[in-house]
Design a protein around this motif. Structure first.
Motif, PDB file in Angstrom:
ATOM      1  N   GLN A  46       0.835  -1.200   0.000  1.00  0.00           N
ATOM      2  CA  GLN A  46       0.000   0.000   0.000  1.00  0.00           C
ATOM      3  C   GLN A  46       0.875   1.258   0.000  1.00  0.00           C
ATOM      4  O   GLN A  46       0.612   2.214  -0.730  1.00  0.00           O
ATOM      5  CB  GLN A  46      -0.917  -0.011   1.226  1.00  0.00           C
ATOM      6  N   TYR A  47       1.918   1.246   0.802  1.00  0.00           N
ATOM      7  CA  TYR A  47       2.833   2.391   0.858  1.00  0.00           C
ATOM      8  C   TYR A  47       3.598   2.562  -0.459  1.00  0.00           C
ATOM      9  O   TYR A  47       3.772   3.686  -0.943  1.00  0.00           O
ATOM     10  CB  TYR A  47       3.804   2.255   2.024  1.00  0.00           C
ATOM     11  N   CYS A  51       3.332   5.884  -2.803  1.00  0.00           N
ATOM     12  CA  CYS A  51       4.535   6.635  -3.159  1.00  0.00           C
ATOM     13  C   CYS A  51       4.669   6.782  -4.673  1.00  0.00           C
ATOM     14  O   CYS A  51       5.049   7.851  -5.172  1.00  0.00           O
ATOM     15  CB  CYS A  51       5.778   5.948  -2.600  1.00  0.00           C
ATOM     16  N   LEU A 144       1.188  10.141   3.503  1.00  0.00           N
ATOM     17  CA  LEU A 144       1.871   8.962   4.047  1.00  0.00           C
ATOM     18  C   LEU A 144       1.324   8.572   5.419  1.00  0.00           C
ATOM     19  O   LEU A 144       1.152   7.389   5.721  1.00  0.00           O
ATOM     20  CB  LEU A 144       3.382   9.230   4.124  1.00  0.00           C
ATOM     21  N   THR A 147      -2.136   7.056   4.893  1.00  0.00           N
ATOM     22  CA  THR A 147      -2.046   5.705   4.322  1.00  0.00           C
ATOM     23  C   THR A 147      -1.964   4.684   5.449  1.00  0.00           C
ATOM     24  O   THR A 147      -2.624   3.645   5.416  1.00  0.00           O
ATOM     25  CB  THR A 147      -0.809   5.582   3.408  1.00  0.00           C
ATOM     26  N   GLY A 148      -1.162   4.997   6.469  1.00  0.00           N
ATOM     27  CA  GLY A 148      -1.081   4.122   7.646  1.00  0.00           C
ATOM     28  C   GLY A 148      -2.390   4.064   8.405  1.00  0.00           C
ATOM     29  O   GLY A 148      -2.805   2.994   8.869  1.00  0.00           O
ATOM     30  N   CYS A 151      -4.770   1.764   6.575  1.00  0.00           N
ATOM     31  CA  CYS A 151      -4.436   0.352   6.826  1.00  0.00           C
ATOM     32  C   CYS A 151      -4.952  -0.072   8.201  1.00  0.00           C
ATOM     33  O   CYS A 151      -5.491  -1.177   8.363  1.00  0.00           O
ATOM     34  CB  CYS A 151      -2.918   0.147   6.753  1.00  0.00           C
TER      35      CYS A 151
END
Length: 198
Positions: A46-47, A51, A144, A147-148, A151
């Motif tokens: 996913q990261y 990116c 970023l 994104t975490g 998740c």
């Protein structure tokens, strides 16, 4: 200071508005993985995908997207393939000693993220084309961090008591259907189906 607050707000709203569907993608992927190792490659993938979307958006600010959106839409074939495969084969948890950075599964997730995020480029490109470097840096940082958070939300969703019992009964059907639907949506939105017909 106004620039900082503006960038924080813009980053949060832009990410949330363009990545709501990623919650369903991540949930579907987490549902089919029982080991912490496999969950790790979902997060890393996913990261990686996010990116790459940021990099593509930065390139797009110069008016030169290297790969046409229609071709990127063909990445939708990957979740379709994964969904169809799940209908015919039982997904066994196999011991896996490979590093998440060298695991092919990580890059499958990354390609799904890119394919699902193709339509987001129309928002990200003008977003990264404006403002000073501090503005852009804050937005990238927010992307970023969120994104975490995405998740984490998807991971917690599958451990919800009501959803958990539903998954035990119907997960073997809902997960592949979700993946196939996501793949079809990616190709439809990017115009890839039209290219095939044409």
């Amino acid at each position: 200071m106004n620039t900082v607050y503006s960038a924080l707000l813009t980053g949060c709203i832009s990410f949330a508005a363009t990545n709501i569907d990623d919650i369903f993608v991540l949930t579907a992927l987490f549902l089919q993985s029982n080991s912490s190792k496999r969950k790790a490659y979902i997060v890393v993938g996913q990261y990686f995908g996010m990116c790459l979307l940021i990099i593509l958006s930065s390139i797009g600010t110069f008016g030169a997207l290297i790969i046409p959106r229609t071709w990127l839409g063909f990445l939708g074939i990957i979740p379709i393939y994964m969904g169809v495969k799940m209908f015919y084969t039982k997904d066994e948890e196999k011991p896996n000693s490979r590093n998440v950075l060298t695991d092919l599964s990580t890059y499958k997730v990354m390609l799904i993220v890119i394919g699902n995020g193709v339509d987001n480029l129309s928002v990200y490109i003008p977003l990264f084309a404006q403002g000073q470097w501090i503005y852009k840096t804050i937005i990238v940082t927010m992307f970023l961090i969120l994104t975490g958070v995405w998740c984490w939300i998807a991971y917690k969703a599958i451990h919800n008591p009501w959803l958990g019992s539903f998954i035990k009964k119907y997960g073997h059907l809902t997960v592949p259907i979700t993946l196939i639907g996501i793949g079809g949506y990616i190709m439809l939105e990017a115009g890839s189906f039209y290219m095939l017909v044409k």
